[in-house]
Write an enzyme that holds these catalytic residues in place. Structure first.
Site, PDB file in Angstrom:
ATOM      1  N   ASP A  64     -16.490 -14.131 -72.415  1.00  0.00           N
ATOM      2  CA  ASP A  64     -17.274 -15.289 -72.944  1.00  0.00           C
ATOM      3  C   ASP A  64     -18.622 -15.052 -73.494  1.00  0.00           C
ATOM      4  O   ASP A  64     -19.269 -14.390 -72.424  1.00  0.00           O
ATOM      5  CB  ASP A  64     -16.870 -16.455 -71.920  1.00  0.00           C
ATOM      6  CG  ASP A  64     -17.817 -17.699 -72.364  1.00  0.00           C
ATOM      7  OD1 ASP A  64     -17.352 -18.379 -73.409  1.00  0.00           O
ATOM      8  OD2 ASP A  64     -18.795 -18.100 -71.663  1.00  0.00           O
ATOM      9  N   THR A  97     -19.171 -18.723 -78.807  1.00  0.00           N
ATOM     10  CA  THR A  97     -20.404 -18.457 -78.418  1.00  0.00           C
ATOM     11  C   THR A  97     -20.861 -16.795 -78.847  1.00  0.00           C
ATOM     12  O   THR A  97     -22.039 -16.627 -79.268  1.00  0.00           O
ATOM     13  CB  THR A  97     -20.515 -18.322 -76.818  1.00  0.00           C
ATOM     14  OG1 THR A  97     -19.761 -17.943 -76.175  1.00  0.00           O
ATOM     15  CG2 THR A  97     -20.742 -19.869 -76.390  1.00  0.00           C
ATOM     16  N   THR A  98     -19.737 -16.006 -78.847  1.00  0.00           N
ATOM     17  CA  THR A  98     -20.001 -14.739 -79.261  1.00  0.00           C
ATOM     18  C   THR A  98     -20.170 -14.551 -80.848  1.00  0.00           C
ATOM     19  O   THR A  98     -20.959 -13.852 -81.323  1.00  0.00           O
ATOM     20  CB  THR A  98     -18.795 -13.955 -78.973  1.00  0.00           C
ATOM     21  OG1 THR A  98     -18.335 -13.886 -77.480  1.00  0.00           O
ATOM     22  CG2 THR A  98     -18.799 -12.302 -79.429  1.00  0.00           C
ATOM     23  N   ASP A 394     -13.700 -23.760 -72.425  1.00  0.00           N
ATOM     24  CA  ASP A 394     -13.825 -23.510 -73.614  1.00  0.00           C
ATOM     25  C   ASP A 394     -12.839 -24.455 -74.392  1.00  0.00           C
ATOM     26  O   ASP A 394     -13.168 -25.069 -75.493  1.00  0.00           O
ATOM     27  CB  ASP A 394     -13.669 -22.047 -74.240  1.00  0.00           C
ATOM     28  CG  ASP A 394     -15.076 -21.414 -73.622  1.00  0.00           C
ATOM     29  OD1 ASP A 394     -15.800 -22.049 -73.196  1.00  0.00           O
ATOM     30  OD2 ASP A 394     -15.146 -20.178 -73.796  1.00  0.00           O
TER      31      ASP A 394
END
Length: 480
Positions: A64, A97-98, A394
């Site tokens: 994550d 998020t990445t 998520d």
């Protein structure tokens, strides 16, 4: 008269970097690119996990982006911005998020040659901003709305969104199982924005398939006193009393000073203390409640008192769990046992204490409000369960976002390539340097599809060979 030069006073900490200009901009870009390289390999369904060990001895295994960025001890001020955008993405959307870190770094990487050639940053920013507005409008045009669809169609589409999120996670092998669980959990809390109404409880042991969803509230058995095992462990349609007071026999010597002229009067003080606690317990029983929960302690006297009258009690219930029980059952947390009326009591269809692995859980199901849900998560090692919880968070956030915005776009890099193609075509209609800048923006959008393809390119090539009959299918089993 000659003017006297005032001495220059520098009010900066020793070792402060005062560099500026083009060299500093390039240095900032290099720092951001280095940070992005750390999370680059975590992207996509075949992305790798990172093992992070902190100075306190804690170990975290995760892919994550927000978790990794938060655990990295980044001190460079420009690179810290990437940490902030990852946190913002995690808070607002939950997933991706990445992706935002890689996109931000790629935009900077594409701008770096122009900065080195002397292009002013404002010119780049102006073109990037224009390209961003065009990309947003194109995304809105390509988006698919789930408004007006039947519940089954909507649940099917939401399950696909959750499965897409989970496909790159540690629990990707069970994505269909958890996707439907996440959709049911999010639909249970309907349009309520309070995410704390959806709880995730972790129980080591068992397999991931042993995880289950409670349409209500579940929490681990609290600390209990003697007499607890004599209490009933299952009720049908019970009344529930929620308290924020102690039900313990306590001496008042810490709270008051009493002077006695006759030692015989001390017994009256002791009797008064017992009368106070018995009066509280009697009022709880008279309220008609079969389940008594309190955020504070319920002592051994009260535990045995309730057991003798077939009442279940639990003290030291976590604040979060108590509030979720209140929201689910329609009860109200009381700070006094005086004048307890039916309107402040909660209710549910079934309450039971169930063994889950090595833990015992108190489960409230069939709650009237139907606005709470609890996922009981099973698994092997603690590290695995922690990562599974982050993965489910998520997926939950994505489903909530899809319900709130009601529009979705294809994943897997498809939308990125479509926007890149659109911007490249638009760049041909622009005169001057802006054409190069918009093209750079379009090229940066290809970073995520490129990384996904880079990891699986050998498998893709072999599949093509099989399709054209060049090699046999058994050769696919030899892929790295």
């Amino acid at each position: 008269m000659a003017s006297m030069m005032q001495p220059q006073i520098i009010l900066l900490k020793e070792g402060t970097d005062t560099s500026q200009g083009r060299a500093q901009v390039v240095s900032n870009i290099n720092a951001c690119t280095s940070v992005a390289d750390m999370v680059r390999t975590t992207l996509g369904p075949r992305g790798m996990d990172k093992l992070i060990h902190d100075d306190k001895g804690g170990t975290t295994i995760s892919n994550d982006g927000a978790t990794i960025m938060r655990l990295l001890e980044i001190v460079h001020p420009a690179a810290k911005i990437l940490v902030d955008i990852a946190k913002s993405q995690d808070s607002e959307v939950g997933d991706g998020t990445t992706t935002v870190v890689l996109l931000a770094a790629e935009f900077l990487k594409e701008a770096k040659p122009y900065i080195e050639d002397g292009v002013h940053p404002h010119s780049l920013i102006r073109s990037y901003r224009t390209a961003g507005h065009l990309a947003i409008e194109k995304v809105k045009e390509l988006a698919t709305s789930i408004e007006g669809k039947s519940l089954e169609e909507k649940k099917s589409l939401l399950a696909k969104c959750a499965a897409t999120t989970l496909s790159s996670k540690l629990i990707g092998g069970e994505k269909e199982f958890f996707a439907s669980m996440v959709v049911d959990a999010v639909l249970a809390i309907s349009n309520d924005d309070r995410l704390n109404l959806l709880g995730i409880k972790k129980v080591p042991g068992g397999t991931m398939r042993d995880s289950f969803l409670v349409n209500g509230v579940a929490f681990k058995k609290t600390f209990s006193y003697a007499g607890f095992e004599q209490q009933p462990k299952k009720f049908l349609s019970p009344k529930i009393l929620l308290l924020n007071i102690e039900l313990e026999l306590k001496s008042e010597k810490e709270n008051a000073e009493i002077r006695l002229s006759d030692p015989l009067q001390y017994q009256s003080i002791v009797d008064a203390e017992w009368n106070i606690i018995y009066d509280k317990l009697d009022k709880c029983v008279k309220s008609g409640a079969k389940i008594v929960l309190s955020r504070l302690a319920i002592g051994d006297l009260a535990t045995q008192y309730f057991a003798d009258r077939d009442i279940f009690c639990a003290g030291r219930v976590a604040e979060e769990d108590l509030q979720r029980v209140a929201a689910a059952t329609g009860g109200t947390v009381q700070t006094s046992v005086n004048n307890v009326i039916d309107e402040v009591l909660g209710s549910c269809e079934v309450f039971e204490e169930r063994q889950v692995g090595n833990e015992r859980f108190n489960i409230f199901s069939g709650c009237p409000s139907g606005q709470t849900a609890t996922i009981v998560l099973r698994g092997g090692a603690d590290q695995f369960i922690e990562e599974a919880e982050r993965s489910l968070h998520d997926a939950i956030m994505i489903v909530r976002r899809a319900l709130k915005n009601s529009t979705v776009v294809p994943g897997g890099g498809a939308i990125d390539m479509e926007i890149s193609k659109y911007l490249r075509q638009h760049a041909r209609t622009i005169a001057g340097k802006s054409q190069f800048f918009v093209n750079s923006f379009a090229k940066a959008l290809e970073v995520c599809p490129f990384l996904c393809c880079e990891i699986t390119k050998l498998h893709f090539i072999l599949n093509c060979y099989v399709s054209f009959g060049v090699v046999d299918g058994w050769m696919l089993s030899t892929r790295p």
